[in-house]
Design a protein around this motif. Structure first.
Motif, short mmCIF file in Angstrom:
data_model
loop_
_atom_site.label_atom_id
_atom_site.label_comp_id
_atom_site.label_asym_id
_atom_site.label_seq_id
_atom_site.Cartn_x
_atom_site.Cartn_y
_atom_site.Cartn_z
N ALA A 1 0.20 -15.76 2.64
CA ALA A 1 1.33 -14.83 2.67
C ALA A 1 0.96 -13.50 2.01
O ALA A 1 1.24 -12.42 2.55
CB ALA A 1 2.55 -15.44 1.99
N VAL A 2 0.32 -13.56 0.86
CA VAL A 2 -0.07 -12.33 0.16
C VAL A 2 -1.06 -11.54 1.00
O VAL A 2 -0.92 -10.32 1.17
CB VAL A 2 -0.66 -12.66 -1.24
CG1 VAL A 2 -1.31 -11.43 -1.86
CG2 VAL A 2 0.43 -13.21 -2.14
N SER B 1 0.14 -7.83 2.28
CA SER B 1 -0.33 -6.78 1.38
C SER B 1 -0.90 -5.57 2.10
O SER B 1 -1.09 -4.53 1.48
CB SER B 1 -1.37 -7.34 0.42
OG SER B 1 -2.52 -7.74 1.13
N ASN B 2 -1.17 -5.66 3.37
CA ASN B 2 -1.71 -4.50 4.08
C ASN B 2 -0.62 -3.59 4.66
O ASN B 2 -0.92 -2.67 5.39
CB ASN B 2 -2.70 -4.94 5.16
CG ASN B 2 -2.05 -5.77 6.24
OD1 ASN B 2 -0.86 -6.03 6.22
ND2 ASN B 2 -2.86 -6.23 7.18
N ARG C 1 0.85 -1.20 0.00
CA ARG C 1 0.00 0.00 0.00
C ARG C 1 0.88 1.24 0.00
O ARG C 1 2.00 1.22 0.49
CB ARG C 1 -0.88 0.03 1.25
CG ARG C 1 -1.94 -1.03 1.29
CD ARG C 1 -2.86 -0.93 2.51
NE ARG C 1 -2.15 -0.87 3.78
CZ ARG C 1 -2.21 0.17 4.62
NH1 ARG C 1 -2.92 1.22 4.35
NH2 ARG C 1 -1.54 0.14 5.75
N ASN C 2 0.35 2.31 -0.53
CA ASN C 2 1.04 3.59 -0.48
C ASN C 2 0.79 4.24 0.87
O ASN C 2 -0.33 4.22 1.37
CB ASN C 2 0.56 4.53 -1.59
CG ASN C 2 1.14 4.16 -2.93
OD1 ASN C 2 2.24 3.62 -3.01
ND2 ASN C 2 0.41 4.44 -3.99
N LEU D 1 6.92 -6.05 -2.70
CA LEU D 1 7.73 -6.89 -1.82
C LEU D 1 7.77 -8.26 -2.49
O LEU D 1 6.72 -8.79 -2.86
CB LEU D 1 7.06 -6.97 -0.44
CG LEU D 1 7.72 -7.84 0.61
CD1 LEU D 1 7.59 -7.17 1.98
CD2 LEU D 1 7.13 -9.21 0.67
N ALA D 2 8.94 -8.80 -2.67
CA ALA D 2 9.10 -10.15 -3.22
C ALA D 2 9.80 -11.00 -2.17
O ALA D 2 10.80 -10.58 -1.58
CB ALA D 2 9.91 -10.11 -4.51
N VAL D 3 9.27 -12.17 -1.94
CA VAL D 3 9.83 -13.03 -0.91
C VAL D 3 9.81 -14.48 -1.39
O VAL D 3 8.87 -14.92 -2.06
CB VAL D 3 9.06 -12.86 0.43
CG1 VAL D 3 7.62 -13.29 0.31
CG2 VAL D 3 9.73 -13.56 1.58
N ASP D 4 10.89 -15.19 -1.10
CA ASP D 4 10.95 -16.64 -1.31
C ASP D 4 10.83 -17.28 0.07
O ASP D 4 11.59 -16.93 0.98
CB ASP D 4 12.27 -17.05 -1.96
CG ASP D 4 12.38 -16.61 -3.41
OD1 ASP D 4 11.38 -16.13 -3.97
OD2 ASP D 4 13.48 -16.76 -3.97
N LEU D 5 9.89 -18.18 0.21
CA LEU D 5 9.64 -18.82 1.50
C LEU D 5 10.18 -20.25 1.51
O LEU D 5 10.21 -20.91 0.47
CB LEU D 5 8.15 -18.83 1.81
CG LEU D 5 7.49 -17.46 1.91
CD1 LEU D 5 5.98 -17.61 2.06
CD2 LEU D 5 8.06 -16.68 3.07
#
Length: 154
Positions: free
Chosen positions: A102-103, A107-108, A64-65, A75-79
């Motif tokens: 996860a998203v 995302s908030n 979010r802005n 945001l990019a993440v490898d779990l």
């Protein structure tokens, strides 16, 4: 003291000495060898399971802005999921659900919030979201914990 009494006392003392040496040897060899290495014992007692590690690559989340911000931030993440071998297949089957949770969880956040969190804080947040999701569905999580393999905030 007669010679017979001396022999009996000497024999009893010899028996006590041999018995004591035998007991000491038994005590020494009955202890597990790991007691000589307490760090290894503690580690083995805490985590005796051989875990499997399942990856979920490229979970990309639009952040979010914040106030006064324009543009898109991601945001990019490898779990990586630490799972016991008996639930490895189930964890793999749940990967789409795990991506969705996860998203939803990440995302908030704003870019400012995401950049101020440490990797450990982010992993803890994800683990809490996974625990809440599985608890809401009345299921046990098929993995022990979710870890972060790679994190990019852009």
């Amino acid at each position: 003291m007669s010679k017979l009494q001396k022999l009996l006392i000497g024999g009893a003392l010899a028996l006590l000495l041999v018995g004591g040496a035998g007991a000491a040897a038994w005590w020494k060899f009955k202890r597990p060898a790991a007691q000589d290495h307490p760090a290894e014992t503690a580690e083995a007692a805490v985590d005796p399971i051989e875990y499997k590690y399942i990856t979920l690559d490229k979970v990309i989340v639009m952040l979010r802005n914040g106030e006064g911000e324009t543009g898109s931030h991601y945001l990019a993440v490898d779990l990586v999921f630490k799972t016991p071998p008996r639930t490895e297949k189930l964890t793999k089957e749940h990967l789409p659900l795990l991506r969705s949770v996860a998203v939803r969880s990440l995302s908030n956040q704003t870019r400012a919030q995401a950049t101020t969190m440490t990797v450990d804080q982010l992993a803890e947040r994800l683990n809490q979201a996974y625990a809440a999701s599985y608890q809401a569905e009345h299921h046990e999580m098929p993995f022990a914990e979710a870890m972060i393999g790679k994190l990019i905030v852009e």
